[in-house]
Design a protein around this motif. Sequence first.
Motif, PDB file in Angstrom:
ATOM      1  N   VAL A  70      24.716  29.224 -20.581  1.00 35.33           N
ATOM      2  CA  VAL A  70      23.724  28.280 -20.167  1.00 35.33           C
ATOM      3  C   VAL A  70      22.358  28.764 -20.536  1.00 35.33           C
ATOM      4  CG1 VAL A  70      22.704  27.044 -18.015  1.00 35.33           C
ATOM      5  CG2 VAL A  70      25.142  27.101 -18.344  1.00 35.33           C
ATOM      6  N   SER A  71      21.572  28.203 -21.365  1.00 32.04           N
ATOM      7  CA  SER A  71      20.245  28.759 -21.769  1.00 32.04           C
ATOM      8  C   SER A  71      19.360  28.989 -20.349  1.00 32.04           C
ATOM      9  CB  SER A  71      19.612  27.659 -22.725  1.00 32.04           C
ATOM     10  OG  SER A  71      19.196  26.537 -22.024  1.00 32.04           O
ATOM     11  N   LYS A  72      19.158  28.101 -19.701  1.00 30.04           N
ATOM     12  CA  LYS A  72      18.479  28.356 -18.294  1.00 30.04           C
ATOM     13  C   LYS A  72      18.648  29.505 -17.597  1.00 30.04           C
ATOM     14  CE  LYS A  72      17.357  23.374 -17.591  1.00 30.04           C
ATOM     15  NZ  LYS A  72      17.612  22.269 -16.629  1.00 30.04           N
ATOM     16  N   TYR A  73      20.062  29.685 -17.411  1.00 32.10           N
ATOM     17  CA  TYR A  73      20.445  30.877 -16.753  1.00 32.10           C
ATOM     18  C   TYR A  73      20.132  32.359 -17.721  1.00 32.10           C
ATOM     19  CZ  TYR A  73      23.729  34.347 -14.589  1.00 32.10           C
ATOM     20  OH  TYR A  73      24.245  35.497 -13.932  1.00 32.10           O
ATOM     21  N   ILE A  74      20.219  32.353 -18.712  1.00 33.32           N
ATOM     22  CA  ILE A  74      19.950  33.346 -19.692  1.00 33.32           C
ATOM     23  C   ILE A  74      18.368  33.593 -19.464  1.00 33.32           C
ATOM     24  CG2 ILE A  74      19.841  34.248 -21.876  1.00 33.32           C
ATOM     25  CD1 ILE A  74      22.353  32.553 -22.476  1.00 33.32           C
ATOM     26  N   GLU A  75      17.585  32.640 -19.481  1.00 30.79           N
ATOM     27  CA  GLU A  75      16.323  32.735 -19.426  1.00 30.79           C
ATOM     28  C   GLU A  75      15.813  33.477 -17.999  1.00 30.79           C
ATOM     29  OE1 GLU A  75      14.653  28.860 -19.954  1.00 30.79           O
ATOM     30  OE2 GLU A  75      15.279  28.744 -22.034  1.00 30.79           O
TER      31      GLU A  75
END
Length: 350
Positions: free
Chosen positions: A343-348
């Motif tokens: 999940v991109s938001k989690y990685i960010e």
Amino acid sequence: MKILVVRFKQIGDAILSSVICKSLKETYPDAEIDYVLYDYVAPLFEHQKYLNKVISISKEERKNPFKYLKKVWNVTRADYDIVIDIMSTPKSEAFTLFSRKAKYKIGRWKPKRGYTYTHSIPEPSSDYDKAEKFLKMLDPLINDGVDVKLDKNYSLTFLPEEREDLRVRMKEAGVDFNKIIIPLAINSRRESKVYPVDLMRELAKKLLDTFNCQIILYYSPNEREFAKKFHEDLEWDKRVISDINTKSIRELGALMSNCDIFVGNEGGPRHLAQAVDIPSFSIFSPGSSKRDWLSRDNKRHEGIEPKDMLSGEAYDNLSYEERYRLMTPDIILEKVKEKMELVSKYIEKK
């Protein structure tokens, strides 16, 4: 070339079966491919590039044999070249009965049945997942030398305006799109597939606190009371949204496409999440098998079942609920953490 694919049943089955339509379109790009579904499922498949027409069977047609046969007769006047009866019941077999000019009339092999088929396909072994089993119905084409482009990754597309409409409504309901958004499947059409509510509530709290996320409780009209009680038991936590009224299965699909990761009970909505390609983590009931329902080589979509925790005689001696409770919220949380790496938001945020 004209192709007809017949699939009754529920949302998840219809989504999984669509791999046949998609593979046929990739094999015959210029073919007209029509998909027969029950009316409450049919709208989900509108605006799909691999389909030319979605044909719905209404409740009235399902109940009235004369109206049903008239519908089948009218549909088959299109003179299809290939008819695939995925359902393979006496009722659905009417489509192959009336398709006299079709070169291929394919259905499942069943004792004392399928006399109208040109090809009857034996039930595939448990070595195949559900999507792979459906694709085995294309074996007659392969055996005749057709270079069939098998694609077991099912997909659904929603119009930009549909997604934007749901996004606006989600914002109005309090959704913050800067946070990770999780549609949490707390219920199921079948009671036997519902993870114990006290454990699901504990899991919801852990998800909220671990990821500082927002949870969306979606529901059909007859599940509204269940969802609202669940929210109430969470003391009306503002990070939980239970006020988004999706009026149709297409609206639920558009909502899913605006979310980040699906978590919860296995069922049709989980397949819908995979179809719009958001990662998913499913909780399987003691009566289900993740080996059947998950795509085995797609790590974006995984799950847990009681037999992952225990097996053998010790497992057999447990009650149905005791088997469910082997999958604790802490264990599920750790699995969801692994899935969050997609999940991109989690990685960010990391």
